[in-house]
Structure formats: structure tokens, C-alpha cells
Design a protein around this motif. Structure first.
Motif, PDB file in Angstrom:
ATOM      1  N   TRP A 448       1.041  -0.920   0.595  1.00 24.17           N
ATOM      2  CA  TRP A 448       0.069  -0.493   0.192  1.00 24.17           C
ATOM      3  C   TRP A 448       1.029   1.276  -0.152  1.00 24.17           C
ATOM      4  CZ3 TRP A 448      -4.930  -1.117  -1.165  1.00 24.17           C
ATOM      5  CH2 TRP A 448      -5.352  -2.142  -0.455  1.00 24.17           C
ATOM      6  N   LEU A 449       1.999   1.047   0.982  1.00 23.19           N
ATOM      7  CA  LEU A 449       2.771   2.446   0.897  1.00 23.19           C
ATOM      8  C   LEU A 449       3.758   2.817  -0.486  1.00 23.19           C
ATOM      9  CD1 LEU A 449       3.799   2.362   4.756  1.00 23.19           C
ATOM     10  CD2 LEU A 449       2.113   3.648   3.729  1.00 23.19           C
ATOM     11  N   GLU A 450       3.844   1.307  -0.941  1.00 23.96           N
ATOM     12  CA  GLU A 450       5.190   2.126  -2.332  1.00 23.96           C
ATOM     13  C   GLU A 450       4.471   1.274  -3.635  1.00 23.96           C
ATOM     14  OE1 GLU A 450       8.797   2.126  -0.918  1.00 23.96           O
ATOM     15  OE2 GLU A 450       8.470   1.219   1.086  1.00 23.96           O
ATOM     16  N   GLN A 451       2.996   1.228  -3.961  1.00 23.15           N
ATOM     17  CA  GLN A 451       2.988   1.166  -4.836  1.00 23.15           C
ATOM     18  C   GLN A 451       1.817   2.612  -4.634  1.00 23.15           C
ATOM     19  OE1 GLN A 451       2.148  -2.950  -6.507  1.00 23.15           O
ATOM     20  NE2 GLN A 451       0.850  -2.823  -5.137  1.00 23.15           N
ATOM     21  N   PRO A 452       1.139   3.289  -5.814  1.00 20.57           N
ATOM     22  CA  PRO A 452       0.170   4.068  -6.256  1.00 20.57           C
ATOM     23  C   PRO A 452      -1.208   3.638  -6.292  1.00 20.57           C
ATOM     24  CG  PRO A 452       1.921   4.119  -7.866  1.00 20.57           C
ATOM     25  CD  PRO A 452       2.089   2.678  -6.977  1.00 20.57           C
ATOM     26  N   GLY A 453      -2.097   3.660  -6.114  1.00 14.47           N
ATOM     27  CA  GLY A 453      -3.232   3.288  -6.579  1.00 14.47           C
ATOM     28  C   GLY A 453      -4.078   2.601  -5.503  1.00 14.47           C
ATOM     29  N   ILE A 467     -16.355 -15.831  -6.480  1.00 13.98           N
ATOM     30  CA  ILE A 467     -14.982 -15.379  -7.361  1.00 13.98           C
ATOM     31  C   ILE A 467     -14.826 -14.104  -6.885  1.00 13.98           C
ATOM     32  CG2 ILE A 467     -13.342 -15.224  -9.256  1.00 13.98           C
ATOM     33  CD1 ILE A 467     -16.077 -16.814 -10.779  1.00 13.98           C
ATOM     34  N   LEU A 468     -13.851 -14.025  -6.482  1.00 16.94           N
ATOM     35  CA  LEU A 468     -12.805 -12.532  -6.153  1.00 16.94           C
ATOM     36  C   LEU A 468     -11.846 -12.393  -7.008  1.00 16.94           C
ATOM     37  CD1 LEU A 468     -13.697 -12.594  -1.680  1.00 16.94           C
ATOM     38  CD2 LEU A 468     -15.148 -11.464  -3.678  1.00 16.94           C
ATOM     39  N   SER A 469     -11.960 -10.953  -7.481  1.00 20.98           N
ATOM     40  CA  SER A 469     -10.740 -10.521  -8.503  1.00 20.98           C
ATOM     41  C   SER A 469     -10.410  -9.436  -7.739  1.00 20.98           C
ATOM     42  CB  SER A 469     -10.517 -10.939  -9.509  1.00 20.98           C
ATOM     43  OG  SER A 469     -11.903 -10.616  -9.530  1.00 20.98           O
ATOM     44  N   GLN A 470      -9.359  -9.553  -7.573  1.00 20.00           N
ATOM     45  CA  GLN A 470      -8.445  -7.617  -7.490  1.00 20.00           C
ATOM     46  C   GLN A 470      -7.475  -7.026  -8.816  1.00 20.00           C
ATOM     47  OE1 GLN A 470      -4.558  -6.413  -5.592  1.00 20.00           O
ATOM     48  NE2 GLN A 470      -4.588  -9.117  -4.534  1.00 20.00           N
ATOM     49  N   GLN A 471      -7.886  -6.082  -9.434  1.00 22.88           N
ATOM     50  CA  GLN A 471      -7.494  -4.981 -10.734  1.00 22.88           C
ATOM     51  C   GLN A 471      -7.203  -4.129  -9.928  1.00 22.88           C
ATOM     52  OE1 GLN A 471     -10.033  -6.077 -14.258  1.00 22.88           O
ATOM     53  NE2 GLN A 471      -8.207  -4.799 -15.124  1.00 22.88           N
ATOM     54  N   GLN A 472      -6.145  -3.028 -10.300  1.00 21.18           N
ATOM     55  CA  GLN A 472      -6.202  -1.306  -9.980  1.00 21.18           C
ATOM     56  C   GLN A 472      -7.200  -0.910 -10.251  1.00 21.18           C
ATOM     57  OE1 GLN A 472      -2.223   0.134 -10.939  1.00 21.18           O
ATOM     58  NE2 GLN A 472      -2.951   2.359 -10.609  1.00 21.18           N
ATOM     59  N   PHE A 473      -7.596  -0.059  -9.420  1.00 18.50           N
ATOM     60  CA  PHE A 473      -8.689   1.045 -10.084  1.00 18.50           C
ATOM     61  C   PHE A 473      -8.055   2.824 -10.631  1.00 18.50           C
ATOM     62  CE2 PHE A 473     -11.959   4.479  -9.016  1.00 18.50           C
ATOM     63  CZ  PHE A 473     -13.163   3.738 -10.148  1.00 18.50           C
ATOM     64  N   PHE A 474      -8.338   2.494 -11.767  1.00 18.00           N
ATOM     65  CA  PHE A 474      -8.794   4.380 -12.255  1.00 18.00           C
ATOM     66  C   PHE A 474      -9.614   4.891 -13.112  1.00 18.00           C
ATOM     67  CE2 PHE A 474      -5.408   1.223 -13.883  1.00 18.00           C
ATOM     68  CZ  PHE A 474      -4.137   1.499 -13.646  1.00 18.00           C
ATOM     69  N   ILE A 475      -9.677   6.754 -12.514  1.00 20.12           N
ATOM     70  CA  ILE A 475     -10.426   6.844 -13.368  1.00 20.12           C
ATOM     71  C   ILE A 475      -9.896   7.876 -14.211  1.00 20.12           C
ATOM     72  CG2 ILE A 475     -12.063   9.060 -13.213  1.00 20.12           C
ATOM     73  CD1 ILE A 475     -12.090   8.495  -9.896  1.00 20.12           C
ATOM     74  N   GLY A 476     -10.699   7.501 -16.085  1.00 19.87           N
ATOM     75  CA  GLY A 476      -9.958   7.865 -16.904  1.00 19.87           C
ATOM     76  C   GLY A 476      -8.951   6.405 -17.637  1.00 19.87           C
ATOM     77  N   GLY A 478      -6.006   4.431 -17.421  1.00 18.61           N
ATOM     78  CA  GLY A 478      -4.953   3.847 -16.822  1.00 18.61           C
ATOM     79  C   GLY A 478      -3.306   3.266 -17.737  1.00 18.61           C
ATOM     80  N   ASN A 479      -2.644   2.491 -16.971  1.00 21.86           N
ATOM     81  CA  ASN A 479      -1.466   1.352 -17.670  1.00 21.86           C
ATOM     82  C   ASN A 479      -1.385   0.754 -16.463  1.00 21.86           C
ATOM     83  OD1 ASN A 479       0.571   0.067 -18.756  1.00 21.86           O
ATOM     84  ND2 ASN A 479       2.187   1.439 -17.468  1.00 21.86           N
ATOM     85  N   ASP A 480      -2.813  -0.486 -16.173  1.00 20.74           N
ATOM     86  CA  ASP A 480      -2.258  -1.462 -16.260  1.00 20.74           C
ATOM     87  C   ASP A 480      -1.342  -2.844 -15.627  1.00 20.74           C
ATOM     88  OD1 ASP A 480      -3.090  -3.544 -13.392  1.00 20.74           O
ATOM     89  OD2 ASP A 480      -5.725  -4.406 -15.025  1.00 20.74           O
ATOM     90  N   ILE A 481      -0.341  -2.484 -14.585  1.00 24.81           N
ATOM     91  CA  ILE A 481       0.816  -3.830 -14.833  1.00 24.81           C
ATOM     92  C   ILE A 481       0.851  -4.384 -13.984  1.00 24.81           C
ATOM     93  CG2 ILE A 481       2.516  -1.563 -15.255  1.00 24.81           C
ATOM     94  CD1 ILE A 481       3.276  -0.952 -12.764  1.00 24.81           C
ATOM     95  N   GLY A 482      -0.646  -4.910 -13.512  1.00 24.76           N
ATOM     96  CA  GLY A 482      -1.303  -6.380 -13.266  1.00 24.76           C
ATOM     97  C   GLY A 482      -0.393  -5.850 -11.667  1.00 24.76           C
TER      98      GLY A 482
END
Length: 857
Positions: A448-453, A467-476, A478-482
Motif C-alpha cells: 500500500w505504501l510503495e505502490q500508487p493507486g 469469485i473475488l478478483s482484484q485489479q487496479q482501479f482507474f478513473i480515466g 490507466g496503465n494496468d501493470i498487474g
């Protein structure tokens, strides 16, 4: 031979930060400063005792005219390196050395360094002198190694053109006065950015804590004496609370709180002499809204939390700024919750800190909480309130909920004992808390501290499998790098894992789980963790079936997550509009704030003065009508805190909703004030004044309010006037305001952003404000460019602009400034913010307006 200096390509060949402390480590400063307010000139002598680790050393100075340099009593040649704010010299050999530097400089008018604050009493302008040295402005006041790690003791001698009855303040008590020079006790070991002093014609009130710490509140005599009482009480009880909670005594003899008429930030934790904007320390106890009292209390508690966390133990370098600010941001709520439990202050945390962090942190390119600092100009750009303060505080709230208060207090006690009067890093804190709790805290918080978003957790049912899955959330875009986070799921189903550390989790036999738990599935119960949840339609419908029966935080969370998902274009606002009436009669302020936040967001989908806007106004009226009848305009005896805090949202919505009864009631209250408009009920005063300006305004009223703003010393009243005047629907009046933006006698530079934002967000004034900032950007930069919040002028613009034309204009103006250190990240992010809004409006405008019309039918 300056091996630690590396020239890098950064704008105008800026120099990478060289850590002067590596070569010269001060242990003590003798500082003499002579200030002449009439000429605005300063003469000073600084004697630094320290240890040279090299024969080549550097000392910070900025804009100082150096006229003397001696080493061990002998004159020494020196070189001024202005690019690095450095005075460079050589010493004969490594070891203990004494450097004496004489200089002259000027008072600044930038609210940084040593500067005057201006105020009026009976039409006569006066001034007091104060200081602001964070982040790296101590070097503008005296030569020093101006880095957090360079802790030393300080002996201050201060002389000025003193008049009878003036007050002189500093970090430590005054020792004696001799030949007009005020000598102060030597400080404890501390960082340069925490040194502070002030002098002028001040009034004061004092008290003392149970442990004998003297507490004082100081302000100009433009204030009524009673305006000091609230701050004095909160300061006293906060110090007492922290001494108990930290199990560590307050380490200084006194804690002075000083209200400065001109102040760039909100407040500053100078050790023993905390400085504030007037609005965040002084208030009228007889007529100040509850939310304003809460704000003042939390600001004071925030700064006093720093007296231990930040002052006693200081971050080693600016990359750990969050260590200071995130912690103080959490502790302000911990303290005020203990001091004023009936306020329910954690609900304010949920309603303000959470949405600020979630909105800002969803834009691609945002900084992480912990961020490397490679360039001097980046230091001030670190103070991103939504991330370093709000998101960081959310991380610490998450840790507190995991380990509990007993482990938190034990860990902090050991942390302070181990690092007192010295410096620490984030890992030092996690180690102390980990040892006290028996948990690997770093493993949990690191992602949480070292990663943005932050992630969106999707919950869906497929053939009775959850099924629960996580993915970075963007408004606009965004470059999802996993990226993957360690997510505390905090579900109301005990079968759901406590921590989700993988991309996806599958849980079988959901029907059986639901039968056993007898409630709709919920994730992130309590809304303490920094993520949002997207439920599939089946799960969401289950939750919404009895939505208004949930507790306030759960209802807030439903609205919060849906709004963010709509902003991210994952769901449509069209699906949210019909749900709004479900929450319209809530008695929880948390729910009402979230509700009207969503309705306010719908304004971007309507064209001003169109049929669509009329429908939106009708929706506002529909949502607020019953609540207005229930609450009315005036506070009732024994009404709840929630009702007090809800009323401003309701009456404001009713006025925007063109509720004729509400408009008349506000007008009647204004007329009944008999020209004593400052005495209007503070919680609804801004709405009453705004209604008067918008619906009954004329030149006489405009001039009257502007004059009242200039003459008043009540910060919250002045803010209410700003809200009212910038809401005018008359172009001529707004042009007068814009013409006053550069008149510090009318609008102080510290308040300019609020006035600019008010006019810009008013469709009638948008062009005026947008033209002004583009035409006069250089003036703005010259006036407040050194302010750590300077970039927020760009943030404000990005919150308003919403058309392709404005997007093009924004790019045309700001993209040439991309190479300006400190502005790069903000400009890149805000282009994305505006682009996402333009795209969202283009795709959802018709469906949203159709949904609004359908709700009204």
C-alpha cells in the motif's frame, strides 16, 4: 571534490540533491537575528559548532548577502553556489569545527522564511512578524545545514524595532532581555525546519496541563478575547491526551499556539511554537458551526500529535514525509474522539479523508505514499494532501484495526524511546509496531505504501461459486501493470479469507454460505481498508433491498463505491440516479454528505440554464423537501449531532432546487439579521448569504459583503462571504472580484485559491477566472510560487473544466510547463482528469438526463 553531487538533466539542468549532512554535522547553533520592520532588512550572525567529516563542507543559504565567514576565529574564503543554495568552504582537517557567518537579507513577502503578516484594526494596517521554515526555508533566515537529519541545539538571540507592550515568542522560553536583545533558552536537539519565532502586538491566554506544561494561545488584538478560549482548551487537553496515549512526556516547558494573519499552509508544528492560519485556531464560541469547531479541533490535535511524531522523532529524509503527516492525520481523530466522543469524529474521517484519497489515488501517475525525492523542487510537491495525509492515514487506521490500541501504544512508546531527539525511517516504525503486536506489519503495508493507486475487488457469482478478483482501479485511462495488494477483506462472512494476497479467489457453495450467515455478502465492512468493491447485479440487488436499514458507514460505502465506479465508467450514473431517493430521508450526516456529493456530480451532465438543468434542480428539491421540513433553518434544542451537520447540505440543496419556500425563508433570515450578518446562524450562514447574492443581489449588497470581508477577523465568516460573492450570477460583479485577485488588501494571497475556485466553478465566471490565471500566471508564480500548495491551483482547474475546448486550452497552456520541476506530475495527472471527465460526459450525458427525468415523472 564534491563527489556526492551529480548533475542530471532536469528542466534547467537542476542539481540532484546533495546531502550536506554527510560532510558537516552541526551540533549547536548560536543565532543572532536583528529585524527592522520599517526597512524590511535583517542583519544576522550565525555560529555553527559541528563535526566536519571532510575538508570540503557546504552550508545552506538562500538569498543571504554573506559579509563574513570565519572558521575557528579566522577569516575563510568561500564560494556561493546558488544552484544548490550552498555556501562552500574548506576546513583544515576533519573533526570539530566552528563556523561563524555574518549576513544581511530581507523580510520576504512570500509567507516563507521570516515574513510579515498584515492585519487591520480600526482601518489602520499593522503587522506581526512570523516564520515558516518547512520544508527548506530556514536557509532563507540563517545559514544552516537545512536537512531533517541535521539535528542540533539552537540558542536564539532576537532583536527588532520593538514597541512598548509587544510580545516575543520562540520555541523555548525567553531567558532574559539585554540591550533590546531577547535571549531564549537553548532548545533540545531538533531539525532546522522546526525552528520558529514571532513578535508583535499580541494578546494571549494561558493555562497549564496536569503535568505542568504551560499552554498559551496568541492572536492579534483584532480578535475578541473569547475567540482564544476554544483553542486553548483543545490544546491543553490534546497535550494531556498524548502524554497518556504515547506514555511519553511532552519534552518542552511550553506549547504556544500562534494565529498568523498570513499563513500559506493550514498550520505548522514548530516545536513549542505551533503556527496556524487564524481560521484554524481562533473562533467565536457563541456562533461557530459544529463542523468548523471539529475542523479547528482536529487541526490543533494534528499539530500537537507532531510534537512527538515528527518533532521528537523526525523522518530521516523527505521521502518519509508520510511518516510525519499520515500519522498525525490519524492521531488527530484518535485524540478528538477521546476528547469529544459525542461528536462521532470518525464519521468525519470517513466522509472527508476517505473520498479525497480514493478520488485522487485513482488517477494514473499519482505518487505513492512513500516516494523518492531526487530533486530539490520535488520536496514541496510531495505535500499531496489526498495521498500523504489522507491515504497514509487510512493505511495507519488499517494497521490500528489489525493490531489494536494496546499494541499500538506499546509500539509507539518503544519507538519514541529508541529514536527520541533523532531520526527514523518507516521501517523503524513497522519494526516497533511488529514487535509489540507479534505481526509482520511491513509485509501487510508495504504494497500500500510503495505502490500508487488501489484495487477494485470484483465479487461475482458463477454457478454457486463466489469469485473475488482484484485489479487496479482507474478513473480515466490507466496503465494496468498487474499490481497486487495485500487486501484485508473484512467480510461479514467468516468463511471469506482475512487477507487477499492473490489475483483471484474462488469460494464454492455460496448458497450454503448465505443460508448460514443470513445476510447479504459485504466486503470491507467498516470501510477501513483502501479499496472499493464491485458486486455483480445479483449481489448488489441483495444489498440494496434494505439499504436504508444499514448503519451509516455501510450506507456511505454503498454510495461511495457506486459513485467511484461510475466515475471510472465501469457502471453508469444512469443506474445510480434511481437509487438516490432510497437515501433521501436518512438521518445520518455521512449518508447525506455522500448523497449530495453524487447529486453534485450530476451537474457536469447538464448545460447551464437548460431544460436539463431545470430537471436537475427539481431532483435536488425532491431529495431535500422532506428533510427541509423536518430540520428547518434554525437549530433546535437537543437535536442530534447528525441533524446539526446535515442541515447545511439540506438547505443548500433546497436553494439550488429552486424551492420557493426555502428561498423566502433564507431571505427573511437575512432581513431579520438587522445588518448584523456575522451573527446569522453560522451553520447556514453561507447558504443564506449565497441565496441573497444569487436571488436578491445588487451593487449595495455586493459592496457591503466585500467590506465586511475586509473588516472581519472571523475566518469562517470571511469564508462564507467568499462562497456567497463568487456565486453571483452577474458577470459585472464577478469581474470586480477577479480584478481584486491581485489586491492583497482585499484578498490575501493565502485565500486566493478559494476565491479563484469559486469564480471558476461558477458557469458565469468560468471564462473570467480561466483567462485571469492564464494571463497572470507569472504574477501568481511570483506571489505564491514558493508555497507547498502552489500546484493545487492546477488541481482546482482540473476539477472544473469539462469540455473538449477547455481540454485543448488546458494542454496548450500547461504542457509547455511540463519541464518545470514540481509541476510535472500534477500537469500530467490533470490532463488525464479532464480527459476522463470529457469522455464520461460524452458517453453518459443523454442516459443520465433521461434517468433524472424518469425519477421526476
Amino acid at each position: 571534490m564534491y563527489n556526492d553531487i551529480i548533475l542530471i538533466k532536469w528542466g534547467e539542468n537542476m542539481t540532484e540533491i546533495a546531502r550536506f549532512y554527510n560532510d558537516f554535522q552541526p551540533t549547536h547553533y548560536d543565532i543572532y537575528i536583528d529585524v527592522n520592520r520599517e526597512t524590511k532588512k535583517i542583519k544576522g550572525t550565525t555560529k555553527i559548532t559541528g563535526v566536519a567529516k571532510s575538508t570540503d563542507i557546504a552550508i545552506h543559504q538562500k538569498d543571504l548577502n554573506i559579509n563574513l565567514v570565519e572558521v575557528s576565529g579566522k577569516p575563510r574564503e568561500f564560494v556561493l553556489d546558488t544552484a544548490s543554495d550552498a555556501l562552500r568552504l574548506t576546513v583544515e582537517k576533519p573533526g570539530e569545527v566552528e563556523v561563524k557567518i555574518g549576513y544581511e537579507t530581507k523580510l520576504t513577502d512570500s509567507m516563507m522564511g521570516i515574513y510579515p503578516s498584515y492585519y487591520e484594526i480600526d482601518g489602520v494596517q499593522k503587522q506581526i512578524i512570523g516564520t515558516q521554515f518547512e520544508t527548506n526555508f530556514a536557509r532563507q533566515a540563517f545559514p544552516c545545514v537545512d536537512e531533517p537529519e541535521a539535528k542540533a541545539t539552537f540558542s536564539l538571540a532576537l532583536k527588532y524595532d520593538e514597541k512598548q507592550g509587544e510580545t516575543t515568542l520562540a520555541n523555548m522560553p525567553e531567558n532574559h532581555v539585554e540591550n533590546g536583545v531577547h535571549y531564549f533558552d537553548t532548545t533540545v536537539r531538533m531539525s532546522t525546519y522546526l525552528v520558529a519565532f514571532a513578535f508583535g502586538d499580541l494578546q494571549a491566554k494561558y493555562t497549564e496541563t496536569k503535568s505542568g506544561v504551560k499552554i498559551g494561545v496568541f492572536a492579534t488584538k483584532a480578535h475578541k478575547a473569547k475567540e482564544l478560549d476554544f483553542g486553548l482548551d483543545i490544546a491543553k487537553r490534546s497535550i494531556e491526551f498524548y502524554e497518556d496515549f504515547y506514555e511519553t512526556p511532552y519534552p518542552l516547558p511550553h506549547s504556544w499556539q500562534l494565529a498568523l494573519p498570513d499563513f500559506s499552509a493550514g498550520a505548522m508544528e514548530n516545536w513549542g511554537l505551533v503556527t496556524y492560519r487564524e481560521v484554524y485556531l481562533t473562533l467565536d464560541p457563541d456562533n461557530t458551526s459544529l463542523d468548523m469547531k471539529q475542523l479547528v479541533a482536529t487541526v490543533i490535535a494534528h499539530e500537537l500529535a507532531h510534537q512527538w511524531f515528527g518533532d521528537l522523532v523526525t523522518m530521516k529524509w523527505w521521502d518519509d514525509l508520510w511518516l510525519n503527516e499520515s500519522f498525525a492525520n490519524m492521531m488527530e481523530y484518535v485524540a478528538i474522539d477521546a476528547l469529544e466522543p459525542e461528536w462521532g469524529i470518525w464519521e468525519t474521517f470517513q466522509a472527508t479523508e476517505n473520498p479525497a484519497a480514493l478520488q485522487r489515488d485513482a488517477t494514473d501517475g499519482v505518487q505513492s505514499v512513500h516516494v523518492q525525492v531526487k530533486n530539490p523542487a520535488e520536496i514541496d510537491a510531495l505535500f499531496d494532501g489526498a495521498i500523504v495525509y489522507a491515504k497514509g492515514a487510512r493505511m495507519l487506521v488499517m494497521v490500528r484495526s489489525l493490531i489494536g490500541d494496546n499494541a499500538l501504544r506499546a509500539g509507539l512508546k518503544n519507538y519514541f524511546k529508541e529514536h527520541q531527539y533523532a531520526n527514523a525511517t518507516g521501517s523503524d516504525l513497522w519494526q516497533a509496531l511488529g514487535e509489540a503486536s507479534g505481526m509482520d506489519i511491513l509485509a501487510i503495508v508495504n504494497s500500500w505504501l510503495e505502490q500508487p493507486g488501489y484495487p477494485v475487488v470484483s465479487a461475482k457469482l458463477v454457478n454457486d461459486e463466489l469469485i473475488l478478483s482484484q485489479q487496479q482501479f482507474f478513473i480515466g485511462e490507466g496503465n494496468d501493470i498487474g499490481r497486487i495488494w495485500q487486501i484485508p477483506l473484512s467480510s461479514n462472512y467468516p468463511e471469506i479469507p482475512a487477507i487477499m494476497s492473490e489475483k483471484e479467489i474462488k469460494i464454492s457453495n455460496f448458497a450454503s454460505l448465505k443460508s448460514r450467515n443470513k445476510a447479504p455478502l459485504q466486503i470491507n465492512v467498516g470501510n477501513n481498508a483502501h479499496f472499493i468493491v464491485k458486486y455483480d447485479q445479483t449481489l448488489l440487488s441483495d444489498i440494496l433491498e434494505n439499504a436504508n436499514e444499514y448503519d451509516a458507514i455501510t450506507q456511505l460505502q454503498i454510495l461511495q463505491d457506486l459513485k467511484l465506479l461510475a466515475e471510472g465508467n465501469i457502471v453508469s450514473y444512469e443506474t445510480i440516479v434511481p437509487l438516490l431517493t432510497k437515501f433521501a430521508d436518512s438521518k445520518y450526516v455521512l449518508v447525506n454528505k455522500a448523497l449530495y456529493g453524487i447529486v453534485g456530480n450530476l451537474r457536469k451532465f447538464v448545460t447551464p440554464k437548460s431544460e436539463e438543468e431545470k430537471n436537475l434542480r427539481r431532483l435536488y428539491n425532491k431529495l431535500s423537501f422532506a428533510q427541509l421540513e423536518r430540520l428547518g433553518w434554525v437549530q433546535k434544542s437537543e437535536e442530534s449531532v447528525d441533524d446539526q451537520l446535515t442541515r447545511p447540505y439540506v438547505v443548500n440543496a433546497a436553494i439550488y432546487g429552486d424551492n420557493k419556500m426555502a428561498i423566502k425563508q433564507a431571505h427573511d433570515l437575512f432581513n431579520a439579521s438587522e445588518n448584523q450578518i456575522a451573527n446569522l446562524p453560522a451553520d447556514v450562514r453561507a447558504v443564506i448569504l449565497k441565496n441573497e447574492v444569487v436571488n436578491y443581489g445588487d451593487t449595495k449588497l455586493f459592496d457591503k459583503l466585500l467590506q465586511a470581508h475586509r473588516q472581519s477577523s472571523d475566518g469562517s465568516f470571511k469564508s462564507d462571504i467568499c462562497v456567497a460573492l463568487t456565486s453571483s450570477q452577474e458577470t459585472a460583479f464577478l469581474k470586480v472580484l477577479v480584478d481584486k485577485f491581485e489586491d492583497a488588501n482585499i484578498i490575501k494571497p493565502q485565500d486566493l485559491r478559494a476565491w479563484f475556485a469559486g469564480v471558476l466553478s461558477n458557469s458565469v465566471g468560468e471564462q473570467l477566472a480561466w483567462d485571469w490565471i492564464r494571463n497572470d500566471w507569472q504574477w501568481l508564480e511570483d506571489t505564491v510560487g514558493g508555497d507547498m500548495e502552489f500546484t493545487t491551483f492546477i488541481t482546482v482547474i482540473a476539477r472544473v473544466l469539462r469540455t473538449t475546448t477547455r481540454l485543448t486550452e488546458f494542454k496548450t497552456f500547461f504542457e509547455p510547463k511540463l519541464e518545470v520541476p514540481g509541476l510535472t506530475r500534477e500537469i500530467k495527472m490533470d490532463v488525464k482528469v479532464i480527459e476522463s471527465r470529457v469522455k464520461l460526459i460524452s458517453e453518459q450525458k443523454d442516459s443520465v438526463n433521461h434517468a433524472i427525468k424518469k425519477v421526476l415523472d
